[in-house]
Design an enzyme around this catalytic site. Structure first.
Site, short mmCIF file in Angstrom:
data_model
loop_
_atom_site.label_atom_id
_atom_site.label_comp_id
_atom_site.label_asym_id
_atom_site.label_seq_id
_atom_site.Cartn_x
_atom_site.Cartn_y
_atom_site.Cartn_z
N ASP A 246 0.84 -1.19 0.00
CA ASP A 246 0.00 0.00 0.00
C ASP A 246 0.89 1.26 0.00
O ASP A 246 1.84 1.33 -0.78
CB ASP A 246 -0.96 -0.04 1.21
CG ASP A 246 -2.13 0.93 1.07
OD1 ASP A 246 -3.12 0.55 0.44
OD2 ASP A 246 -2.04 2.05 1.58
N TYR A 396 -3.50 11.06 0.71
CA TYR A 396 -4.02 10.91 -0.64
C TYR A 396 -4.09 12.27 -1.34
O TYR A 396 -3.73 12.41 -2.51
CB TYR A 396 -5.42 10.27 -0.61
CG TYR A 396 -5.39 8.81 -0.24
CD1 TYR A 396 -5.45 7.83 -1.21
CD2 TYR A 396 -5.29 8.42 1.10
CE1 TYR A 396 -5.42 6.48 -0.88
CE2 TYR A 396 -5.26 7.08 1.45
CZ TYR A 396 -5.31 6.11 0.45
OH TYR A 396 -5.27 4.79 0.79
N HIS A 453 -4.60 -7.95 0.29
CA HIS A 453 -3.91 -6.67 0.38
C HIS A 453 -3.11 -6.51 1.67
O HIS A 453 -2.04 -5.91 1.66
CB HIS A 453 -4.96 -5.55 0.29
CG HIS A 453 -4.37 -4.18 0.19
ND1 HIS A 453 -3.70 -3.73 -0.92
CD2 HIS A 453 -4.36 -3.15 1.08
CE1 HIS A 453 -3.30 -2.49 -0.73
NE2 HIS A 453 -3.68 -2.11 0.48
#
Length: 477
Positions: A246, A396, A453
């Site tokens: 990630d 982000y 993930h």
């Protein structure tokens, strides 16, 4: 590669092409292209840069405190009471019939999770678990940076541990690595290779958990990479290994591009690649019918096709959060910071469908098929007690811009030895043939038998074994 090309292509072209012409031509053309690409290539690096993320302007009054200070997580009674009061006043809504996890976190199952959190979850007990490893803080670029530092308890005479920086992502935390740490620091007692032992450093990304949030705009993955490099230097490590998934993948990759001379090896369980343009599209089109011509394996084909259904459509289903967090994170952050039930639903939904896409078809989202509620809620609590959900989501906003595919790191490759663990339920799949367009020295690429993930959290044994295998190739143990 060419043996694979020959083996895969033989059956398909047996009745149409004379192999005496096909193979020399392919080898000659491929070799020429490879020589042309590598000719004149020099190892380049990204400028390290500098930053100040503390409050106010940097001055002689704001010099970093370079001490490494012991840190202990505490379970404050006021925090627990406030949490219980808020959980008691949760307003639930009526879900659609048979909606399962297709509309997000199932409201019926959320009642079960909230009830457990309120009546059975023991934060005092979990804090003791969190504190079983040594925690520290140190000030870098104006921020108090938190990290866990675990040294192997036993080393054979003359044996050295490999320093390994492991970086989490969103919506995870340093706690993701708690199950893998003993496998890496005490491998012999867990059935792993006793000759490859690690010394683990797990920091919290600034703005996450117990690392102070940046006070200024612009803190991106490059800034995090630089801070973690300074952290490793402060701990006395001039050379070290990196591991990440990630955001941890992005941060460790950038660190490898900034300081390749310090990074002995980079291991990733999630690979971020530029869009690829027309070349990637051609690879996809040809790969659907003749994968060997574009270097795709049978495993790649299983992961990639049907492309629209398995990749594009799934990304559309799973990326709504990213558009919110990359544009206006503080708006949703205000709600999540105020409601523990909302925070749990928002975070735990990712631990459902990012672990296995098929879990969206289950009423309970399959959460306890891979994790315990105690572990899941401990991760949520790290966000709750630190009030860090909004600052974590800002990463982000700071990274996704109009120039995302034209940042300095996209113009140069990664030259350090790289290992890639490709888990089958990961959000996106990066075939080795695509990955090597950016990572020029892939020494191991493993198709993992299971997992999604949150690899270290979900499959610590598989990831630890692959890390050892990667390091053994780099170190030639």
């Amino acid at each position: 590669m060419w043996k694979q090309l020959l083996d895969n292509g033989r059956s398909a072209f047996n009745d149409h092409w004379p192999h005496s012409l096909l193979v020399p031509a392919a080898v000659g053309l491929g070799g020429a292209l490879l020589c042309w690409k590598l000719h004149g290539r020099k190892i380049k690096s990204i400028e390290l840069g500098e930053g100040w993320w503390g409050p106010g302007e940097k001055s002689h009054l704001h010099n970093d405190d370079t001490r490494v200070r012991p840190f202990v997580i505490e379970a404050a009674e006021a925090d627990i009471k406030d949490l219980h009061d808020r959980l008691d006043n949760t307003r639930f809504f009526i879900p659609l019939e048979d909606s399962k996890f297709h509309y997000g976190f199932n409201s019926n199952h959320l009642k079960t999770v909230i009830s457990y959190w309120r009546n059975q979850f023991d934060w005092h007990k979990q804090v003791k678990i969190l504190n079983k490893y040594p925690h520290y803080q140190t000030t870098i670029e104006g921020l108090d940076v938190h990290f866990v530092h675990v040294k192997p308890p036993h080393l054979a005479p003359g044996q050295k541990a490999c320093p390994l920086l492991m970086v989490h992502g969103w919506p995870g935390s340093f706690f993701e690595f708690y199950n893998i740490i003993p496998l890496l620091t005490e491998p012999g007692t867990h059935g792993l290779n006793p000759n490859i032992v690690f010394e683990i450093i797990c920091p919290s990304i600034p703005g996450y958990g117990f690392s102070e949030a940046p006070h200024k705009k612009g803190f991106n993955a490059s800034a995090a990479a630089r801070i973690f490099y300074k952290l490793m230097l402060r701990l006395g490590f001039k050379e070290f290994y990196l591991q990440g998934g990630d955001w941890g993948s992005r941060i460790t990759t950038l660190l490898s591009q900034m300081k390749p001379e310090s990074v002995k090896g980079l291991h990733l369980n999630f690979v971020m690649l530029p869009t690829g343009g027309l070349g990637r599209l051609k690879s996809l089109i040809i790969g659907r019918f003749a994968p060997w011509l574009v270097g795709l394996t049978k495993e790649d084909v299983k992961q990639l096709y049907p492309y629209m259904e398995k990749n594009v459509y799934r990304l559309l289903l799973e990326s709504g959060y990213m558009h919110i967090q990359a544009t206006k994170p503080d708006t949703v952050g205000s709600a999540l910071n105020d409601s523990p039930a909302g925070l749990a639903a928002y975070i735990l939904e990712k631990f459902s469908t990012w672990t296995d896409n098929s879990f969206r078809d289950l009423e309970e989202g399959g959460l306890e098929r891979k994790f315990s509620l105690d572990d899941l809620l401990t991760n949520v609590m790290i966000y709750w007690v630190t009030g860090s959900i909004a600052s974590s989501m800002r990463l982000y906003k700071e990274n996704f811009s109009r120039d995302f595919n034209r940042t300095p790191d996209t113009k140069i490759g990664v030259y350090v030895p790289t290992g890639i663990a490709a888990f089958p339920c990961e959000l996106v799949h990066a075939p080795r043939v695509w990955a090597k367009q950016k990572f020029y020295k892939i020494v191991s690429y493993t198709y993992m038998p299971r997992g999604g993930h949150f690899a270290a959290f979900e499959e610590p044994g598989l990831l630890a074994r692959d890390l050892q295998n990667f390091v053994s190739k780099v170190e030639k143990v």
